[in-house]
Design an enzyme around this catalytic site. Structure first.
Site, PDB file in Angstrom:
ATOM      1  N   ASP A   1      -2.491   3.939   2.293  1.00  0.00           N
ATOM      2  CA  ASP A   1      -1.091   3.486   2.242  1.00  0.00           C
ATOM      3  C   ASP A   1      -0.730   2.905   3.610  1.00  0.00           C
ATOM      4  O   ASP A   1      -0.963   3.543   4.634  1.00  0.00           O
ATOM      5  CB  ASP A   1      -0.195   4.691   1.900  1.00  0.00           C
ATOM      6  CG  ASP A   1       1.273   4.300   1.736  1.00  0.00           C
ATOM      7  OD1 ASP A   1       1.883   4.745   0.767  1.00  0.00           O
ATOM      8  OD2 ASP A   1       1.799   3.567   2.584  1.00  0.00           O
TER       9      ASP A   1
ATOM     10  N   ASP B   1       1.446  -1.975  -1.018  1.00  0.00           N
ATOM     11  CA  ASP B   1       0.864  -1.340   0.174  1.00  0.00           C
ATOM     12  C   ASP B   1       0.078  -0.061  -0.127  1.00  0.00           C
ATOM     13  O   ASP B   1      -0.087   0.773   0.758  1.00  0.00           O
ATOM     14  CB  ASP B   1       1.930  -1.116   1.259  1.00  0.00           C
ATOM     15  CG  ASP B   1       2.820   0.087   0.982  1.00  0.00           C
ATOM     16  OD1 ASP B   1       2.974   0.461  -0.190  1.00  0.00           O
ATOM     17  OD2 ASP B   1       3.353   0.646   1.955  1.00  0.00           O
ATOM     18  N   GLU B   2      -0.434   0.065  -1.349  1.00  0.00           N
ATOM     19  CA  GLU B   2      -1.203   1.257  -1.704  1.00  0.00           C
ATOM     20  C   GLU B   2      -2.453   0.879  -2.496  1.00  0.00           C
ATOM     21  O   GLU B   2      -2.366   0.077  -3.427  1.00  0.00           O
ATOM     22  CB  GLU B   2      -0.392   2.181  -2.610  1.00  0.00           C
ATOM     23  CG  GLU B   2       0.829   2.789  -1.978  1.00  0.00           C
ATOM     24  CD  GLU B   2       1.581   3.649  -2.981  1.00  0.00           C
ATOM     25  OE1 GLU B   2       1.976   4.765  -2.622  1.00  0.00           O
ATOM     26  OE2 GLU B   2       1.745   3.206  -4.129  1.00  0.00           O
TER      27      GLU B   2
HETATM   28  P1  TTP Z   1       6.740   2.738   1.062  1.00  0.00           P
HETATM   29  O1  TTP Z   1       5.240   2.858   1.137  1.00  0.00           O
HETATM   30  O2  TTP Z   1       7.501   3.702   0.240  1.00  0.00           O
HETATM   31  O3  TTP Z   1       7.362   2.847   2.537  1.00  0.00           O
HETATM   32  P2  TTP Z   1       6.907   2.238   3.927  1.00  0.00           P
HETATM   33  O4  TTP Z   1       5.559   1.569   3.837  1.00  0.00           O
HETATM   34  O5  TTP Z   1       7.996   1.354   4.448  1.00  0.00           O
HETATM   35  O6  TTP Z   1       6.843   3.518   4.847  1.00  0.00           O
HETATM   36  P3  TTP Z   1       5.773   4.694   4.903  1.00  0.00           P
HETATM   37  O7  TTP Z   1       5.209   4.660   6.305  1.00  0.00           O
HETATM   38  O8  TTP Z   1       6.563   5.935   4.667  1.00  0.00           O
HETATM   39  O9  TTP Z   1       4.736   4.418   3.857  1.00  0.00           O
HETATM   40  O10 TTP Z   1       7.140   1.293   0.559  1.00  0.00           O
HETATM   41  C1  TTP Z   1       6.361   0.125   0.817  1.00  0.00           C
HETATM   42  C2  TTP Z   1       7.259  -1.090   1.027  1.00  0.00           C
HETATM   43  O11 TTP Z   1       8.107  -1.273  -0.104  1.00  0.00           O
HETATM   44  C3  TTP Z   1       8.195  -0.930   2.214  1.00  0.00           C
HETATM   45  O12 TTP Z   1       7.598  -1.298   3.451  1.00  0.00           O
HETATM   46  C4  TTP Z   1       9.332  -1.813   1.825  1.00  0.00           C
HETATM   47  C5  TTP Z   1       9.375  -1.769   0.320  1.00  0.00           C
HETATM   48  N1  TTP Z   1      10.489  -0.892  -0.106  1.00  0.00           N
HETATM   49  C6  TTP Z   1      11.722  -1.476  -0.420  1.00  0.00           C
HETATM   50  O13 TTP Z   1      11.859  -2.699  -0.367  1.00  0.00           O
HETATM   51  N2  TTP Z   1      12.752  -0.660  -0.786  1.00  0.00           N
HETATM   52  C7  TTP Z   1      12.643   0.706  -0.833  1.00  0.00           C
HETATM   53  O14 TTP Z   1      13.623   1.417  -1.159  1.00  0.00           O
HETATM   54  C8  TTP Z   1      11.360   1.303  -0.497  1.00  0.00           C
HETATM   55  C9  TTP Z   1      11.181   2.798  -0.532  1.00  0.00           C
HETATM   56  C10 TTP Z   1      10.330   0.455  -0.144  1.00  0.00           C
HETATM   57 CA    CA Z   2       3.726   2.570   2.877  1.00  0.00          CA
END
Ligand code: TTP
Ligand code: CA
Length: 356
Positions: free
Chosen positions: A8, A107-108
């Site tokens: 991730d 992103d996963e």
């Molecule tokens: P996530 O993987 O949930 O979050 P993240 O990558 O920003 O942070 P983390 O380090 O905790 O993994 O979400 C991936 C992308 O999806 C994030 O960068 C932006 C988008 N996103 C939104 O646009 N709105 C939202 O409410 C969330 C949770 C994510």
């Molecule tokens: Ca992420």
């Protein structure tokens, strides 16, 4: 025995912005979705960890985020196409480590590395190697989980944030499950975990002693089965390559230009390449212009089905439209096709449509 690596990307959209402009990386960085209603209406898409430490998080209304961030935070409008392109490149790197890869979101990703590794120790080392390679090639920090199934790998990846790696091998799974709270399990949101808590379920193992009727009424059939599989350590859903909905190809122009004699042959190559990847006939085509300042502009066309000759025409027309409303030079061009109709995915009809 199966070995799974989950990856991730850390604070993804905001991290891309930091990578593009390292000058902002010691400040709170906030990626914003402006709704356009009033100047500051909208919400936070995501933020870097410095911004999170002062309370600016995903989903927060922008006026609130701006109040907290005032003049110390950097607010950046979301540019989804750009993050998608960045994601495609990182996923490309990850895909070189195993044929069995599931891209679960922008992103996963999950990798089944059973065939690549003889021992769990090798799977852990491979996870570390992938993390280092992603950082070396893309300057991107990611977190990883290594285990014997997708669910445990994902939970570990979440726990490893930021920029970490955690692993649980077969011999430690029992102990891990004994201490695993049900709210940590992917797919169990806060509402469900509160309801489960009211029925005395805090740890995943509690579900084994619970009244099945009560569990079914809270969880429904499929979530109940899913949690039972995890609790009894028989969850083994395979890493599945998802059918991609979009196929794209981006190309860098030999120089920044607005000259169509240079742009057109590249556009045609991009169309050829996108069509060669697609498993059917698209119903949508987009032309994407990456401008000299790396800003991205795109235009799309939709129709019942778009054969390749039509795609050449539309790619040209859409790119002309982009240039007509924009004064900048192009640095890169891209073609993306979507709404793929796979029902006409027989060799005969493909040959007809593609003119091969
Ligand atoms: P996530 O993987 O949930 O979050 P993240 O990558 O920003 O942070 P983390 O380090 O905790 O993994 O979400 C991936 C992308 O999806 C994030 O960068 C932006 C988008 N996103 C939104 O646009 N709105 C939202 O409410 C969330 C949770 C994510
Ligand atoms: Ca992420």
């Amino acid at each position: 025995m199966v070995f799974i690596i989950f990856i991730d990307f850390d604070y993804f959209y905001a991290q891309v912005e930091e990578i593009m402009d390292p000058a902002i990386k010691d400040k709170p960085v906030v990626v914003c979705v402006y709704s356009g209603r009033t100047e500051n209406s909208g919400a936070v898409a995501t933020s870097n960890y410095i911004a999170r430490s002062i309370g600016i998080k995903s989903g927060m209304p922008l006026p609130q985020a701006m109040k907290i961030g005032k003049d110390r935070a950097v607010f950046i409008p979301i540019r989804k196409d750009f993050y998608k392109e960045f994601s495609d490149k990182v996923m490309g790197t990850i895909s070189t480590y195993s044929d069995k890869m599931e891209i679960a979101s922008i992103d996963e990703a999950y990798l089944d590395v059973t065939d690549e590794c003889d021992t769990f120790q090798e799977a852990i080392s491979l996870g570390q190697e992938i993390k280092e390679k992603i950082y070396k090639d893309h300057k991107m920090k990611v977190s990883a989980g290594v285990s014997i199934n997708k669910v445990i790998a994902k939970i570990l990846g979440d726990m490893a944030k930021p920029d970490g790696l955690k692993y649980i091998g077969q011999s430690e799974v029992d102990e891990f499950l004994n201490n695993l709270e049900v709210k940590k399990i992917p797919g169990i949101g806060s509402i469900l975990s509160v309801k489960l808590k009211e029925s005395g379920i805090i740890y995943i193992k509690d579900i084994l002693k619970a009244d099945p009727k009560n569990m079914l009424s809270i969880l429904g059939n499929s979530k109940y089965n899913y949690l039972m599989e995890i609790a009894e350590n028989r969850y083994n859903k395979p890493v599945e390559e998802r059918v991609r909905k979009n196929f794209g190809r981006y190309m860098t122009l030999p120089e920044n230009t607005r000259d169509f004699s240079i742009i057109l042959p590249m556009l045609q190559k991009a169309v050829d390449s996108a069509y060669s990847k697609a498993p059917g006939i698209p119903g949508e085509i987009s032309a994407i212009g990456i401008m000299e300042d790396l800003d991205i502009v795109s235009r799309s066309y939709t129709s019942a089905s778009i054969n390749k000759d039509r795609a050449y025409e539309m790619a040209k027309e859409l790119m002309e439209k982009i240039l007509a409303t924009d004064e900048r030079k192009l640095r890169r061009i891209g073609i993306r096709i979507g709404k793929i109709n796979t029902r006409i995915n027989t060799n005969e009809s493909l040959d007809d449509f593609f003119g091969v």
